[in-house]
Each structure stands twice: as structure tokens, then as C-alpha cells.
Write an enzyme that holds these catalytic residues in place. Structure first.
Site, PDB file in Angstrom:
ATOM      1  N   ARG A 205       4.386  10.068  -9.715  1.00  0.00           N
ATOM      2  CA  ARG A 205       4.021  10.219 -11.128  1.00  0.00           C
ATOM      3  C   ARG A 205       3.190  11.474 -11.369  1.00  0.00           C
ATOM      4  NH1 ARG A 205       3.413   4.532 -10.664  1.00  0.00           N
ATOM      5  NH2 ARG A 205       1.158   4.710 -10.312  1.00  0.00           N
TER       6      ARG A 205
ATOM      7  N   ALA B  35       0.824  -1.212   0.000  1.00  0.00           N
ATOM      8  CA  ALA B  35       0.000   0.000   0.000  1.00  0.00           C
ATOM      9  C   ALA B  35       0.856   1.260   0.000  1.00  0.00           C
ATOM     10  CB  ALA B  35      -0.938  -0.008   1.201  1.00  0.00           C
TER      11      ALA B  35
ATOM     12  N   TYR C 105     -16.815 -23.041 -22.939  1.00  0.00           N
ATOM     13  CA  TYR C 105     -16.906 -24.499 -22.823  1.00  0.00           C
ATOM     14  C   TYR C 105     -16.043 -25.182 -23.866  1.00  0.00           C
ATOM     15  CZ  TYR C 105     -18.504 -29.155 -24.103  1.00  0.00           C
ATOM     16  OH  TYR C 105     -18.528 -30.483 -24.449  1.00  0.00           O
TER      17      TYR C 105
ATOM     18  N   TRP D  32     -22.111 -27.618 -18.746  1.00  0.00           N
ATOM     19  CA  TRP D  32     -22.612 -26.738 -17.693  1.00  0.00           C
ATOM     20  C   TRP D  32     -21.470 -26.546 -16.694  1.00  0.00           C
ATOM     21  CZ3 TRP D  32     -26.848 -23.845 -17.533  1.00  0.00           C
ATOM     22  CH2 TRP D  32     -27.943 -24.183 -18.352  1.00  0.00           C
TER      23      TRP D  32
ATOM     24  N   SER E  25       8.668  -2.885  -0.681  1.00  0.00           N
ATOM     25  CA  SER E  25       7.942  -3.372  -1.853  1.00  0.00           C
ATOM     26  C   SER E  25       8.215  -4.842  -2.141  1.00  0.00           C
ATOM     27  CB  SER E  25       8.335  -2.531  -3.076  1.00  0.00           C
ATOM     28  OG  SER E  25       7.393  -2.675  -4.112  1.00  0.00           O
TER      29      SER E  25
ATOM     30  N   CYS F 177       3.159 -12.584   0.538  1.00  0.00           N
ATOM     31  CA  CYS F 177       2.400 -13.783   0.163  1.00  0.00           C
ATOM     32  C   CYS F 177       3.308 -14.886  -0.378  1.00  0.00           C
ATOM     33  CB  CYS F 177       1.349 -13.431  -0.898  1.00  0.00           C
ATOM     34  SG  CYS F 177       0.150 -12.212  -0.361  1.00  0.00           S
TER      35      CYS F 177
ATOM     36  N   ASP G  26      -3.491  -3.195   4.990  1.00  0.00           N
ATOM     37  CA  ASP G  26      -3.960  -4.082   6.051  1.00  0.00           C
ATOM     38  C   ASP G  26      -4.173  -3.397   7.396  1.00  0.00           C
ATOM     39  OD1 ASP G  26      -3.664  -5.946   4.095  1.00  0.00           O
ATOM     40  OD2 ASP G  26      -2.046  -7.063   5.057  1.00  0.00           O
TER      41      ASP G  26
END
Length: 451
Positions: free
Chosen positions: A24, A14, A429, A437, A41, A45, A286
Site C-alpha cells: 500500500r 504477520a 449497567y 457493581w 493468510s 486459531c 510468533d
């Protein structure tokens, strides 16, 4: 004319998304980022995959270094600098420099708080023993990897059966370590309904994990400063190492002396522009509260996707723009060995809490046409509002493509689609990729009969 100074607390998703956006849009801003760890940065995860060996080098998880930020973006990213206090009356922050062990006050014209979350660790007996780890930063990942290399543990206990706990279970299994999970909930993965959590439980047992549900951590046993066992309210489990996967709390304790409002969960309260109640102070990631688009209620969730998006929104508005963050439907996915576990929207328990009249169903289907080689089982649960048929939530477990299909449901929730709308979707499909389906449509067809 004096340059406007932006101070960012927290140099990960963040914080750096916001700082980069401001740079920028506003080339003349002075931008200073204070980051407690030695990295900026990075992908937290990815830590379980580094520990498992799937990612060879920790540096691969780093998107941009502090040197790159100053060289390419003229953003002063100061690592090993922790903000201890925020003085919102005088627009300044108290900073501790771990490099030379000094403290100083830094003024700001605009402030972004992006301190993320912290691994929850109860202060039980011996909780500081060597071999007990929370998984939150790259440093924690380095420590776990170094501990495994040095001590070659045989038995690991994971306290908590959420995303981190399950992803670390996979990492340790791949390292040849015997894994036990204890969880105070009825089933693992409290972000799923218990009936779907039970299926995850079965998957973990199939992979060789021992699980003890409805047990609470009491304390740790240690010998010569090193953890030797986890003691619950029911038993003692031998352990050479312990992973804490008990959830994440907003990292906001340093705001106690400020005038910034927090939620009941201690997350920073923000509006749709990521502004706090204090002028010129924003929050993202977070550490901040957001909104659940399904319940239309304030909500806290710790996810990298949300951190990056809210950081971009905050940065846009700090730079003078007017961008809103709409909220989330709480979509998340994790992978445990060959199984994908995904969820979005509300749980049944949340529907009950919000007094929503609902119906639900679980179906078992195939990921491909039944006759196509290597078609895998997939379980889909849908929850819908009784009467209207509006989708409220979905959960999917399968050996492949659970993640792909949860995104269909996340899109449906964001667009407030009904079960009939889902049945009518023109989904792709072909026998190698889906039955005629799709499983999410099969689940919708079954549930619509109960509306």
C-alpha cells in the site's frame, strides 16, 4: 532504477500483514513471500472449530489465497517453498521448492522473518507414529480431520493442558471421543495461577474429561506404525489418537548460520520498530520477542493478535515509516464448551520472580443482576501491587462475558490503573448484562481493603 526487493519468510498473519502494508505504501517494491505450507493468510486459531464441525469447510479459515495476493496486490506468494538458511552477510536466503524438489538462493534488499511458532514435540520413543498430531497449520487440521473420519477413534489423549489442549478437548468431545489430558504442571492452564487452574480442572471434569496432573510424558506405544498408548512417568493410557498441546516454540532453527540474535527461548530479538540487530532485517509474529508492559521485561508470547499488530508495524517501517510496537499485557481467552477462560497481566509466580510485593483475591459473582433469569456464576481474580494498589494481573472464568470483562482489565493494565481507578470506572449497567457493581469492580473493592 532497480526496484527494491522485499523477501518475506512466512505467509500467515504477520508476514502477509507486513507485505500488504508495504504494497500500500510502496507500489514499486518487488515483494516475494515464501511459505512452507500450501496456504497463505489463514486463521490457525480456527483449526479446533473446523475439527469439531462448527466450521464446515477449511477454506472458510483462509483470508486470502496466493492467487488473490498476486492478482489484487502484486505480491508473489510462493507456497510450498521453505527457507532453509539466511545469509545475512550477502543478503540472500536459501529456498527449497517442494513442488519440483529444487533449491535456489534468493537475494533481498529488505528481509522480514515471520515464520511463526511450531508445536513442541519431544523426540521420545515412537513420537512419529501415525495418529500423533501437533496443531499448528491448516495442513495439521486437515490431517486430524481426515484421521478421525477414516479411523473413528474412541479414545484420545491430549498431552498438555494449555490453550490448544483445551480447545482440542472441546473439539474432540463434540466428536463423541473420550478425552484424557495429561499435564506435568500442578494444574491445567499454566497461564493461570493454580487456584484458578483448579476451577478450569473442575469444569473439564464436569464436561467428562479425565485429567492427570503432575505427570510427564515418557514415550508412546505403537502397533504396526499406529499409536496405541501414551506412557507417562506414572501410568499407561490407551489411545487411538494423540494431540500434542505442550506449547509453542519460535520457529527459528533455520537462522543458526545467520548473525541474527535470539533470546534464551530462541525468539528473534527485536527493537520497538521490529528491527533485528542486522541491518535491513525485521521480524514479527510468533517467531519474535516482544515486551511485557506490566513487568517491563522482554517477553515471548504466541498470539494471533500480536502477530497481526507486529506485522503491521514491521511493514510500516520497511516501507519507510516510523511506527513503534509498545508491547503487550499478555491478554488471552479461550472457550471450552460453555465456559470462557481469560487472563491478562502477571501471575503470582511472575510477581514473586520479579520481586514485586503483591496481594490477590478471588471473588464469585454473577454475570447479570442476581434476580434476572439465567444469571451465570463468574469467578474473578485480581492481583495488585501492595502499597500502591496498581493492578498487576487478572484472571476470569465464567459461562458468559469473561472475555468482555478481561478486556476491561487489559485496558486498565495498559493504562497503569490502580484498584481505585477500576472502582471509579463508569462501566455500563442493566440487569440483563451486569450487576450494578460489575464483577471486576466487586473484586477491586474486595482487594483494595488489603492494600
Amino acid at each position: 532504477m532497480k526496484k527494491k526487493k522485499l523477501v518475506v519468510i512466512g505467509g500467515d498473519a504477520a508476514g502477509m500483514s507486513a507485505a500488504s502494508k508495504v504494497r500500500r505504501e510502496q507500489p514499486d517494491f518487488e515483494i516475494i513471500v515464501f511459505e512452507k505450507s500450501e496456504y497463505t493468510s489463514y486463521s490457525a486459531c480456527g483449526i479446533p472449530y473446523f475439527i469439531s464441525g462448527k466450521v464446515e469447510n477449511l477454506e472458510e479459515l483462509i483470508v486470502r489465497s496466493p492467487e488473490k495476493f498476486i492478482e489484487k496486490y502484486n505480491i508473489k506468494a510462493k507456497t510450498l517453498h521453505e527457507v532453509l538458511e539466511v545469509d545475512t552477510d550477502n543478503n540472500k536466503v536459501l529456498v527449497h521448492n517442494y513442488n519440483d524438489k529444487t533449491q535456489f538462493w534468493e537475494s533481498y534488499d529488505a528481509l522480514l522473518i515471520a515464520t511463526g511458532g511450531k508445536a513442541f514435540c519431544p523426540e521420545v520413543k515412537n513420537h512419529t507414529a501415525d495418529g500423533i498430531f501437533g496443531i499448528q497449520t491448516l495442513n495439521s487440521g486437515k490431517k486430524v480431520d481426515a484421521f478421525i473420519t477414516k479411523h473413528q477413534p474412541k479414545k484420545a489423549v491430549i498431552v498438555g493442558g494449555g490453550y490448544i489442549g483445551l480447545e482440542m478437548a472441546e473439539a474432540l468431545i463434540l466428536k463423541g471421543i473420550e478425552v484424557t489430558i495429561i499435564d506435568r504442571a500442578k494444574e491445567v492452564m499454566a497461564t493461570l495461577d493454580p487456584d484458578m487452574g483448579k476451577k478450569v480442572h473442575e469444569v473439564l471434569v464436569e464436561l467428562g474429561v479425565t485429567i492427570f496432573n503432575s505427570e510427564s510424558l515418557s514415550y508412546f506405544e505403537e502397533k504396526e506404525g499406529k499409536v496405541t498408548a501414551v506412557v507417562t512417568d506414572k501410568k499407561t493410557i490407551k489411545a487411538d489418537m494423540v494431540i500434542l498441546g505442550m506449547g509453542t516454540a519460535p520457529n527459528t532453527s533455520f537462522l543458526a548460520k545467520s548473525k541474527i540474535k535470539l533470546s534464551d527461548r530462541k525468539a528473534i530479538k527485536v527493537n520497538r520498530y521490529q528491527q533485528t540487530n542486522v541491518k535491513n532485517v525485521w521480524a514479527a509474529g510468533d517467531c519474535a520477542e516482544t515486551k511485557n508492559l506490566v513487568s517491563n521485561k522482554p517477553f515471548y508470547i504466541a498470539l494471533g493478535t500480536v502477530a497481526n499488530k507486529t506485522g503491521l508495524v514491521a511493514g510500516t517501517n520497511i516501507a519507510g515509516g516510523t511506527l513503534k510496537f509498545p508491547g503487550v499485557v499478555a491478554t488471552a481467552v479461550c472457550k471450552i464448551c460453555v465456559y470462557e477462560i481469560a487472563r491478562t497481566g502477571l501471575l503470582e509466580s511472575e510477581c514473586v520472580a520479579f520481586k514485586i510485593d503483591f496481594v490477590s483475591t478471588i471473588i464469585k459473582s454473577k454475570t447479570r443482576a442476581h434476580y434476572y433469569p439465567e444469571a451465570k456464576d463468574i469467578f474473578v481474580k485480581l492481583i495488585a501491587e501492595k502499597g500502591t494498589g496498581k493492578l498487576l494481573g487478572g484472571q476470569i472464568i465464567g459461562e458468559e462475558d469473561a472475555a468482555k470483562r478481561i478486556d476491561v482489565l487489559a485496558t486498565a493494565l495498559t493504562s497503569k490503573l490502580t484498584l481505585q481507578n477500576i472502582i471509579d470506572l463508569d462501566l455500563s449497567y442493566a440487569p440483563p448484562v451486569s450487576p450494578v457493581w460489575d464483577p471486576v469492580q466487586t473484586a477491586a473493592r474486595k482487594l483494595i481493603n488489603r492494600i
